[in-house]
Write a protein that holds these residues in place. Structure first.
Motif, mmCIF file in Angstrom:
data_model
loop_
_atom_site.group_PDB
_atom_site.id
_atom_site.type_symbol
_atom_site.label_atom_id
_atom_site.label_comp_id
_atom_site.label_asym_id
_atom_site.label_seq_id
_atom_site.Cartn_x
_atom_site.Cartn_y
_atom_site.Cartn_z
ATOM 1 N N HIS A 1 -72.466 -35.754 -9.204
ATOM 2 C CA HIS A 1 -72.508 -36.272 -10.280
ATOM 3 C C HIS A 1 -73.712 -36.860 -9.988
ATOM 4 C CE1 HIS A 1 -73.156 -37.884 -14.234
ATOM 5 N NE2 HIS A 1 -73.499 -38.647 -13.768
ATOM 6 N N ALA A 2 -74.069 -37.683 -8.961
ATOM 7 C CA ALA A 2 -75.763 -38.228 -9.037
ATOM 8 C C ALA A 2 -77.159 -37.489 -8.903
ATOM 9 C CB ALA A 2 -75.943 -39.681 -8.115
ATOM 10 N N LEU A 3 -76.032 -36.063 -7.549
ATOM 11 C CA LEU A 3 -77.509 -35.629 -7.365
ATOM 12 C C LEU A 3 -77.886 -34.124 -8.620
ATOM 13 C CD1 LEU A 3 -79.287 -34.269 -5.099
ATOM 14 C CD2 LEU A 3 -77.142 -33.003 -4.243
ATOM 15 N N ARG A 4 -77.028 -34.232 -9.295
ATOM 16 C CA ARG A 4 -76.929 -32.957 -10.074
ATOM 17 C C ARG A 4 -77.644 -33.435 -11.166
ATOM 18 N NH1 ARG A 4 -71.185 -32.291 -9.757
ATOM 19 N NH2 ARG A 4 -71.275 -30.320 -8.942
ATOM 20 N N ILE A 5 -77.718 -35.461 -11.827
ATOM 21 C CA ILE A 5 -79.706 -35.991 -12.369
ATOM 22 C C ILE A 5 -80.848 -36.056 -11.847
ATOM 23 C CG2 ILE A 5 -79.765 -37.988 -12.689
ATOM 24 C CD1 ILE A 5 -76.466 -38.516 -13.351
ATOM 25 N N ILE A 6 -80.769 -36.381 -10.286
ATOM 26 C CA ILE A 6 -81.660 -36.514 -9.623
ATOM 27 C C ILE A 6 -82.456 -35.031 -9.788
ATOM 28 C CG2 ILE A 6 -82.858 -36.989 -7.300
ATOM 29 C CD1 ILE A 6 -80.760 -38.997 -7.040
ATOM 30 N N CYS A 7 -82.138 -34.030 -9.211
ATOM 31 C CA CYS A 7 -82.699 -32.419 -8.921
ATOM 32 C C CYS A 7 -83.499 -32.268 -10.578
ATOM 33 C CB CYS A 7 -81.684 -31.755 -8.775
ATOM 34 S SG CYS A 7 -80.899 -30.924 -9.947
ATOM 35 N N VAL A 8 -82.745 -33.032 -11.695
ATOM 36 C CA VAL A 8 -83.437 -32.645 -12.830
ATOM 37 C C VAL A 8 -85.062 -32.648 -12.690
ATOM 38 C CG1 VAL A 8 -84.392 -33.411 -14.932
ATOM 39 C CG2 VAL A 8 -82.045 -33.120 -14.041
ATOM 40 N N GLY A 9 -85.760 -33.855 -11.718
ATOM 41 C CA GLY A 9 -86.847 -34.022 -11.431
ATOM 42 C C GLY A 9 -87.868 -33.529 -10.463
ATOM 43 N N PHE A 10 -86.806 -32.326 -9.613
ATOM 44 C CA PHE A 10 -87.549 -32.022 -8.371
ATOM 45 C C PHE A 10 -88.355 -30.493 -8.567
ATOM 46 C CE2 PHE A 10 -83.271 -31.851 -5.697
ATOM 47 C CZ PHE A 10 -83.732 -33.191 -5.129
ATOM 48 N N LEU A 11 -88.915 -30.239 -10.029
ATOM 49 C CA LEU A 11 -89.863 -28.765 -10.028
ATOM 50 C C LEU A 11 -90.958 -30.090 -10.352
ATOM 51 C CD1 LEU A 11 -90.225 -26.874 -10.203
ATOM 52 C CD2 LEU A 11 -89.513 -26.325 -12.463
ATOM 53 N N VAL A 12 -90.820 -30.570 -11.209
ATOM 54 C CA VAL A 12 -92.037 -31.587 -11.255
ATOM 55 C C VAL A 12 -92.538 -32.621 -10.526
ATOM 56 C CG1 VAL A 12 -90.678 -33.567 -12.731
ATOM 57 C CG2 VAL A 12 -92.645 -32.705 -13.290
ATOM 58 N N SER A 13 -91.642 -32.630 -9.910
ATOM 59 C CA SER A 13 -92.170 -33.441 -8.439
ATOM 60 C C SER A 13 -93.597 -32.599 -8.054
ATOM 61 C CB SER A 13 -91.228 -34.262 -7.604
ATOM 62 O OG SER A 13 -90.453 -32.834 -6.454
ATOM 63 N N ALA A 14 -93.712 -31.430 -7.402
ATOM 64 C CA ALA A 14 -94.196 -30.609 -7.226
ATOM 65 C C ALA A 14 -95.791 -31.265 -7.499
ATOM 66 C CB ALA A 14 -94.088 -29.192 -7.190
ATOM 67 N N VAL A 15 -95.749 -31.264 -9.010
ATOM 68 C CA VAL A 15 -96.968 -31.575 -9.751
ATOM 69 C C VAL A 15 -97.557 -32.667 -8.327
ATOM 70 C CG1 VAL A 15 -98.497 -32.202 -11.739
ATOM 71 C CG2 VAL A 15 -96.681 -30.947 -11.536
ATOM 72 N N SER A 16 -96.806 -34.077 -8.919
ATOM 73 C CA SER A 16 -96.662 -35.062 -7.839
ATOM 74 C C SER A 16 -97.919 -34.934 -6.493
ATOM 75 C CB SER A 16 -96.530 -36.262 -8.514
ATOM 76 O OG SER A 16 -95.349 -35.919 -7.959
ATOM 77 N N VAL A 17 -96.428 -34.530 -5.702
ATOM 78 C CA VAL A 17 -97.306 -34.226 -4.285
ATOM 79 C C VAL A 17 -97.764 -33.216 -3.666
ATOM 80 C CG1 VAL A 17 -95.905 -32.870 -2.022
ATOM 81 C CG2 VAL A 17 -94.594 -34.750 -3.990
ATOM 82 N N THR A 18 -98.609 -32.096 -5.078
ATOM 83 C CA THR A 18 -99.465 -31.362 -4.814
ATOM 84 C C THR A 18 -100.711 -31.600 -5.201
ATOM 85 O OG1 THR A 18 -97.509 -29.559 -5.139
ATOM 86 C CG2 THR A 18 -99.974 -29.198 -4.796
ATOM 87 N N ALA A 19 -100.528 -32.400 -6.132
ATOM 88 C CA ALA A 19 -101.900 -33.022 -6.195
ATOM 89 C C ALA A 19 -102.212 -34.753 -6.137
ATOM 90 C CB ALA A 19 -102.205 -33.710 -7.566
ATOM 91 N N SER A 20 -101.441 -35.278 -5.055
ATOM 92 C CA SER A 20 -101.970 -36.407 -4.040
ATOM 93 C C SER A 20 -102.043 -35.332 -2.783
ATOM 94 C CB SER A 20 -100.043 -37.279 -4.197
ATOM 95 O OG SER A 20 -100.742 -38.026 -2.719
ATOM 96 N N GLY A 21 -101.631 -34.255 -2.076
ATOM 97 C CA GLY A 21 -102.474 -34.268 -0.894
ATOM 98 C C GLY A 21 -103.545 -33.985 -1.342
ATOM 99 N N ALA A 22 -103.621 -32.584 -2.668
ATOM 100 C CA ALA A 22 -104.915 -32.364 -1.940
ATOM 101 C C ALA A 22 -106.215 -33.600 -3.030
ATOM 102 C CB ALA A 22 -104.685 -31.657 -3.667
ATOM 103 N N LEU A 23 -105.885 -33.975 -3.499
ATOM 104 C CA LEU A 23 -107.072 -35.902 -3.590
ATOM 105 C C LEU A 23 -107.280 -35.861 -2.053
ATOM 106 C CD1 LEU A 23 -105.636 -37.040 -6.786
ATOM 107 C CD2 LEU A 23 -107.746 -35.872 -6.362
ATOM 108 N N GLU A 24 -105.734 -35.938 -1.504
ATOM 109 C CA GLU A 24 -106.219 -36.513 0.195
ATOM 110 C C GLU A 24 -107.327 -35.651 0.820
ATOM 111 O OE1 GLU A 24 -103.494 -38.340 3.105
ATOM 112 O OE2 GLU A 24 -101.952 -39.105 0.785
ATOM 113 N N GLY A 25 -107.192 -34.473 0.722
ATOM 114 C CA GLY A 25 -107.802 -33.294 0.934
ATOM 115 C C GLY A 25 -109.538 -33.599 0.655
ATOM 116 N N LEU A 26 -109.516 -33.734 -0.510
ATOM 117 C CA LEU A 26 -111.020 -34.354 -1.098
ATOM 118 C C LEU A 26 -111.536 -35.194 -0.716
ATOM 119 C CD1 LEU A 26 -110.149 -32.692 -5.036
ATOM 120 C CD2 LEU A 26 -111.156 -31.622 -2.580
ATOM 121 N N GLY A 27 -110.939 -36.417 0.289
ATOM 122 C CA GLY A 27 -111.233 -37.953 0.493
ATOM 123 C C GLY A 27 -111.343 -38.629 -0.711
ATOM 124 N N LYS A 28 -110.671 -38.293 -1.563
ATOM 125 C CA LYS A 28 -109.728 -39.212 -3.038
ATOM 126 C C LYS A 28 -108.971 -39.863 -2.509
ATOM 127 C CE LYS A 28 -112.972 -36.433 -5.583
ATOM 128 N NZ LYS A 28 -113.354 -36.899 -5.887
#
Length: 187
Positions: free
Chosen positions: A108-135
């Motif tokens: 039950h909990a996994l089905r709730i938590i995974c609702v945020g998996f797809l949108v987490s791609a935005v913050s993880v990708t942006a965070s990594g890219a910003l590190e690559g830019l030295g920010k």
């Protein structure tokens, strides 16, 4: 790290609702989340030097394109993870525990938590890219939103309203808020 802080805070909160049962569920959920997010972390970490090199070479368009491709790939990975977690929540939980109550509550909990998996791609990708830019500061802000600043108060508030389910819902709510912060930071 900060993920450990969230784990401790969530475990402490969950103790009030069912002791070791919910702490066990949280432990298994953390393992499943880590397995799903591992390829995304590898992709974003691998992309950092490529983004940094192109940024340093003045190739702004290429940096933007690399970010878009990385975001699309991360989103695909997280979508697959979401589908698998929705379709196979109970078997996934059963890989980590034989306790039937843990499997049922955890599914039950996994089905709730995974609702945020797809949108987490935005913050993880942006965070990594910003590190690559030295920010690094902007990247740190996104990570702090995901792992402490946003999730902890939301978990407390939602637990008061929903009981233990509040912790599960705090994860996807945090991912949506962090994605907004990441988009602002990326701009």
């Amino acid at each position: 790290g900060t993920n450990g802080l969230v784990q401790i805070a969530c475990n402490t909160t969950l103790q009030a609702f069912g002791g070791d049962l919910y702490v066990g569920v949280m432990t298994v959920l953390s393992s499943v989340r880590e397995v799903v997010q591992m390829p995304v972390s590898g992709l974003t970490n691998g992309g950092q030097p490529v983004i940094g090199y192109n940024y340093g070479a003045g190739e702004r368009e290429r940096v933007s394109r690399i970010f878009q491709v990385a975001l699309a790939l991360c989103a695909c990975i997280m979508m697959i993870g979401t589908v698998l977690c929705l379709a196979f929540a109970s078997p996934l939980m059963a890989l980590f525990t034989e306790n039937i109550r843990t499997v049922v509550i955890g599914a039950h909990a996994l089905r709730i938590i995974c609702v945020g998996f797809l949108v987490s791609a935005v913050s993880v990708t942006a965070s990594g890219a910003l590190e690559g830019l030295g920010k690094g500061t902007a990247s740190l802000v996104i990570s702090l939103c995901r792992y402490t600043v946003v999730i902890l108060p939301i978990a407390v508030v939602l637990c008061k309203m929903m009981g233990a389910n509040g912790v599960w819902h705090a994860f996807w709510v945090t991912e949506f808020i962090s994605a907004g912060v990441a988009l602002v930071a990326w701009k």
